[in-house]
Design a protein around this motif. Structure first.
Motif, mmCIF file in Angstrom:
data_model
loop_
_atom_site.group_PDB
_atom_site.id
_atom_site.type_symbol
_atom_site.label_atom_id
_atom_site.label_comp_id
_atom_site.label_asym_id
_atom_site.label_seq_id
_atom_site.Cartn_x
_atom_site.Cartn_y
_atom_site.Cartn_z
ATOM 1 N N ARG A 179 -4.644 9.764 6.309
ATOM 2 C CA ARG A 179 -5.099 10.224 7.627
ATOM 3 C C ARG A 179 -3.980 10.924 8.394
ATOM 4 N N ARG A 180 -2.769 10.375 8.289
ATOM 5 C CA ARG A 180 -1.611 10.975 8.971
ATOM 6 C C ARG A 180 -0.579 11.400 7.947
ATOM 7 N N PHE A 181 0.048 12.534 8.201
ATOM 8 C CA PHE A 181 1.084 13.027 7.295
ATOM 9 C C PHE A 181 2.176 11.959 7.172
ATOM 10 N N ASP A 266 5.361 -3.484 11.595
ATOM 11 C CA ASP A 266 4.163 -4.130 12.126
ATOM 12 C C ASP A 266 3.184 -4.541 11.038
ATOM 13 N N GLY A 267 3.525 -4.265 9.772
ATOM 14 C CA GLY A 267 2.679 -4.698 8.677
ATOM 15 C C GLY A 267 1.478 -3.821 8.414
ATOM 16 N N VAL A 268 1.566 -2.544 8.785
ATOM 17 C CA VAL A 268 0.483 -1.600 8.486
ATOM 18 C C VAL A 268 1.070 -0.400 7.751
ATOM 19 N N GLU A 269 0.215 0.284 6.989
ATOM 20 C CA GLU A 269 0.648 1.498 6.310
ATOM 21 C C GLU A 269 0.555 2.646 7.304
ATOM 22 N N TYR A 270 1.615 3.418 7.410
ATOM 23 C CA TYR A 270 1.693 4.445 8.448
ATOM 24 C C TYR A 270 0.609 5.505 8.308
ATOM 25 N N PRO A 273 -5.355 4.209 6.317
ATOM 26 C CA PRO A 273 -5.985 3.140 7.122
ATOM 27 C C PRO A 273 -6.610 2.042 6.260
ATOM 28 N N TYR A 274 -5.770 1.170 5.733
ATOM 29 C CA TYR A 274 -6.282 0.097 4.893
ATOM 30 C C TYR A 274 -7.170 -0.871 5.672
ATOM 31 N N ASP A 275 -7.004 -0.915 6.983
ATOM 32 C CA ASP A 275 -7.878 -1.793 7.765
ATOM 33 C C ASP A 275 -9.323 -1.319 7.742
ATOM 34 N N GLU A 276 -9.546 -0.056 7.370
ATOM 35 C CA GLU A 276 -10.901 0.456 7.165
ATOM 36 C C GLU A 276 -11.300 0.383 5.696
ATOM 37 N N LEU A 281 -14.393 -1.987 0.635
ATOM 38 C CA LEU A 281 -14.395 -2.479 -0.738
ATOM 39 C C LEU A 281 -15.108 -3.825 -0.823
ATOM 40 N N VAL A 282 -14.879 -4.660 0.178
ATOM 41 C CA VAL A 282 -15.571 -5.951 0.231
ATOM 42 C C VAL A 282 -17.074 -5.727 0.375
ATOM 43 N N GLU A 283 -17.442 -4.840 1.280
ATOM 44 C CA GLU A 283 -18.857 -4.525 1.503
ATOM 45 C C GLU A 283 -19.523 -4.016 0.224
#
Length: 326
Positions: A179-181, A266-270, A273-276, A281-283
């Protein structure tokens, strides 16, 4: 509860493995230590004497699997389609190469083989019976800048649907959801002498989902140099597409290449968007492995110590949180 499992491609530790600060056993130990129990290996990178596997190596491999309570999950297939000095391999030669890699996967106990994106659909079709006989799946890596509606992928999908065999499927690379460079890439370009105004233009164009394919011309008009051109070209190799598109192909998806460039403090990928992605994948009922693939090392090694293990650890802490693990 989700049945998604966590693993790692040992490619993630390429920096340390190349510099010999980590051995192959060290890589497996590190993966197990962070809860990445599924092991994906690139035979060409990690097996001495490839494509020949000695009994000693195979014994050591299964010894490590037992010692660290890990599971061989996947091997990575690289198909050379040309022979020096330039003759294209025949279909029969390419299929023979894939058969060889199937044999390697079977001997290592892996049930999944990553077929690199340049593997022709006719090769996948011809190799499918042997893969099915050996009980492994050939999964085409859907890698940026390719996507599901790209003609090349559609040719592969036609083969998969027509044969309707469990031996063929897909392995999405999460680099198709940038999503972001990646900031580590643009910052490296600045350190290498890129013009700040051109870097800003390239990053903004990409982040705004603008016409990144026009950037090469614009950089030329603006008097860019080699590093600027390289960054503009890189912008055409990333893509952003809607992760929800994976839901339509979930029956074919057998493994996930969990590409990442930078896990922040902060524990997120820059960039991705793995939070999406993980909830989707679970769904979709995905029950394979999320396999870490760290590629940030090459973009920071000129200026900072590379700690691939910490980066992978952060990614798996994120996965555990998103999967609701205790």
């Amino acid at each position: 509860m989700s049945t998604i499992q966590r693993g790692v491609s040992l490619y993630s530790f390429q920096e340390e493995y190349f510099l010999r600060t980590m051995s192959l056993e060290d890589c497996i130990r590190a993966a197990a230590g962070i809860g990445a129990r599924g092991i994906e290996i690139i035979p060409e990178q990690s097996i001495p004497g490839y494509p020949h596997l000695t009994d000693e190596f195979v014994d050591a491999w299964f010894g490590w699997m037992h010692k660290y309570d890990t599971t061989p999950v996947a091997t990575d297939l690289f198909l050379d389609t040309k022979l020096y000095p330039g003759r294209w391999l025949t279909l029969e030669e390419q299929v023979a190469s894939v058969h060889r890699d199937i044999d390697i996967a079977v001997r290592l106990g892996a049930t999944v083989i990553r077929a690199i994106i340049n593997t022709p659909p006719e090769v996948m079709e011809a190799a499918a019976p042997y893969a099915e006989e050996k009980g492994v799946r050939l999964l085409l890596e859907v890698h940026a800048p390719f996507h599901y509606s790209h003609p090349w992928i559609e040719q592969h999908l036609e083969v998969m649907h027509r044969l309707d065999t469990p031996a063929l499927g897909l392995m999405p690379d999460m680099g198709t959801y940038v999503r972001r460079f990646p900031r580590v890439v643009s910052e490296r370009a600045l350190r290498d002498g890129a013009k700040p105004e051109l870097v800003d233009l390239i990053v903004k164009t990409y982040d705004d989902h603008g016409d990144s394919h026009a950037l090469m011309d614009i950089v030329n008009y603006r008097g860019g140099g080699p590093v600027d051109f390289g960054l503009a070209r890189q912008a055409t190799h990333y893509i952003w597409s809607d992760p929800k598109l994976m839901l339509s192909y979930m029956p074919l998806i057998g493994h996930i290449q969990a590409k990442f460039y930078e896990m922040t403090d902060d524990g997120v990928e820059y960039s991705i968007p793995y939070d999406e992605i993980v909830p989707l994948l679970v769904e979709g009922g995905f029950d394979g492995y999320l396999s870490s693939e760290y590629e940030g090392n090459r973009h920071i090694q000129d200026a900072y110590p590379v700690d691939s293990v910490e980066q992978v650890r952060r990614q798996h802490a994120m996965f555990a949180r998103l999967l609701g693990e205790a």
